[in-house]
Design an enzyme around this catalytic site. Structure first.
Site, short mmCIF file in Angstrom:
data_model
loop_
_atom_site.label_atom_id
_atom_site.label_comp_id
_atom_site.label_asym_id
_atom_site.label_seq_id
_atom_site.Cartn_x
_atom_site.Cartn_y
_atom_site.Cartn_z
N HIS A 1 0.84 -1.21 0.00
CA HIS A 1 0.00 0.00 0.00
C HIS A 1 0.87 1.26 0.00
CE1 HIS A 1 -3.34 -2.65 0.29
NE2 HIS A 1 -3.09 -3.02 1.52
N ASP B 1 -4.74 -8.40 -3.61
CA ASP B 1 -5.05 -8.16 -2.20
C ASP B 1 -6.33 -8.87 -1.74
OD1 ASP B 1 -5.10 -7.19 0.35
OD2 ASP B 1 -5.11 -5.07 -0.16
ZN ZN Z 1 -3.32 -7.00 2.42
#
Ligand code: ZN
Length: 455
Positions: A270, A321
């Protein structure tokens, strides 16, 4: 040994025509452009390097579509997480294997040749250990074996329920390990991989996030790395940034770079909320930015600072993800479009002039391979045969010369452009379809009806 004949292919030096490629022991043994096809060759249209999917929680695939209903009040990442925890409480080892197999199969069909499985489900509901503490890692291994995807398995150290060493609770109890119990888990997982898995399998490690560990224990975990990939969630949410600042006196990326030996074996997942200085310093550390644009959009995380990162020669890869949607072109497209919306500009994810699609695709393939510790990411002799073929004769692509083909793939193509996929030479997808699709889907449907009845 197997051979591929491609009408055209993207090698590190550029496009070539009529490429004959020989695979031996999972690696690329020879490349002959300007060849002619021979009997026994697998013939494809356009051959590209395979893409690593550097960040996945495979079990979350089964939650796709369950969290898009607005509850009274304001929904957030944290309400999504609450549902994920309730879901986690019901998962059995059989569910976990069946969901992982479906997820990995879908990744392969999409053109992802390897996956970084950020694996934090270790224990029974409530936290009791399985007789074999690596039970659930071995279920992920079984799914990787069944599908043929290249696996970089990342057992997760998750010790605390929130910043400041808060105790674990509820769904988190299935994740929990002290550093000492994690050492044993990691060693046993490495041994099981050596025993049971193909040679291209990698076992790295993943301290879950700063909030799920503490400084002393994080340093101990890093000492277990032994050169393998190390992944960590960092700066996904503004609330997380504030909590880390209040606790440790620095923003997450700032604190990490000052207090740990971040280098090119690290992947920061991220890294969404960074100052300009953090962005520059992270790029210079060599760490790969693990970007998950579809999930980051789905969860309302916000967009990464792409231009500053690329401007400092930062490396990136992409991950699916939460697996709410598994699509290679769509993941790359979302990455670029989120940057266009953030910066109100066009053609953003490229350092200088040129094809944005090539920058996204080739940059993602190389950064992703680096993050997963795989010798792949470009088509070269000696590297793993992680390869995908696309059909440039599709209506969305047929007007484009090679120099624009990756732009067409990223911005115009559907998922069906991918025809063939090899992971370390395992040719599991032909004509867009995985060899074991029917049985994997049947097992998944059986599992999901069982799981939904338990929810
Ligand atoms: Zn993750």
């Amino acid at each position: 040994m197997q051979t591929i004949f491609a009408r055209q292919a993207r090698l590190p030096g550029g496009w070539v025509q009529d490429l004959r490629l020989r695979i031996e022991n999972g690696a690329i043994a020879a490349l002959q452009p300007d060849s002619t096809s021979q009997d026994g060759d697998t013939r494809v249209d356009t051959l590209l390097p395979g893409m690593a999917n550097l960040h996945s929680h495979s079990f979350q695939r089964a939650m796709a579509g369950m969290t898009e209903h607005r509850a009274p009040g304001k929904d957030s990442f944290w309400t999504w997480r609450d549902l994920m925890y309730r879901f986690v409480e019901k998962l059995t080892p059989d569910h976990i294997e069946a969901i992982a197999a479906l997820t990995f199969m879908e990744m392969l069909e999409a053109g992802f040749t390897s996956v970084g499985e950020f694996h934090y489900l270790h224990h029974r509901p409530g936290g009791a250990r399985y007789a074999d503490p690596t039970e659930l890692s071995q279920r992920v291994f079984a799914a990787a074996m069944e599908t043929g995807i290249g696996l970089t398995h990342l057992p997760v150290l998750y010790s605390y329920g929130g910043a400041g060493q808060q105790p674990l609770s509820g769904g988190q109890l299935r994740f929990g390990n002290s550093v000492d119990s994690f050492v044993a888990l990691l060693e046993n997982t490495r041994a099981a991989a050596r025993r049971n898995m193909p040679a291209d399998t990698v076992v790295g490690l993943a301290p879950h996030s700063l909030r799920a560990t503490c400084p002393e224990e994080l340093i101990k975990a890093i000492s277990l790395q032994e050169g393998a990939p190390l992944h960590i969630h960092i700066a996904e949410q503004p609330a997380e940034v504030r909590a880390i600042q209040d606790w440790l006196g620095g923003r997450p990326v700032e604190w990490l770079l000052e207090n740990t030996p971040v280098d090119s074996s690290w992947c920061l997942i991220h890294a969404t909320h960074m100052t300009g200085k953090e962005t520059q310093q992270m790029a210079q550390s060599g760490a790969v930015a693990g970007l998950c644009p579809i999930t980051e959009a789905n969860l309302g995380d916000g967009p990464f600072n792409g231009p500053d990162f690329l401007g400092n020669d930062g490396r990136f890869g992409i991950g699916s993800d939460s697996n709410v949607r598994i699509s290679l072109p769509e993941e790359l497209r979302m990455l670029e479009y989120s940057q266009r919306l953030r910066h109100m500009a066009r053609n953003v994810m490229i350092h200088e002039a040129g094809s944005v699609g090539a920058s996204l695709f080739l940059g993602g393939a190389q950064g992703g391979a680096l993050a997963l510790g795989r010798d792949s990411g470009q088509i070269e002799v000696g590297g793993l045969a992680d390869l995908i073929a696309i059909d440039s004769d599709r209506p969305s692509l047929c007007a484009l010369p090679p120099s624009q083909l990756l732009d067409g793939f990223c911005f115009a193509a559907g998922d069906d452009a991918v025809t063939d996929v090899w992971s370390a030479g395992r040719h599991k997808v032909r004509q867009g379809r995985h060899a074991s699709r029917d049985s994997i889907v049947a097992t998944y449907k059986h599992c999901i009806s069982d799981l939904c009845a338990a929810l």
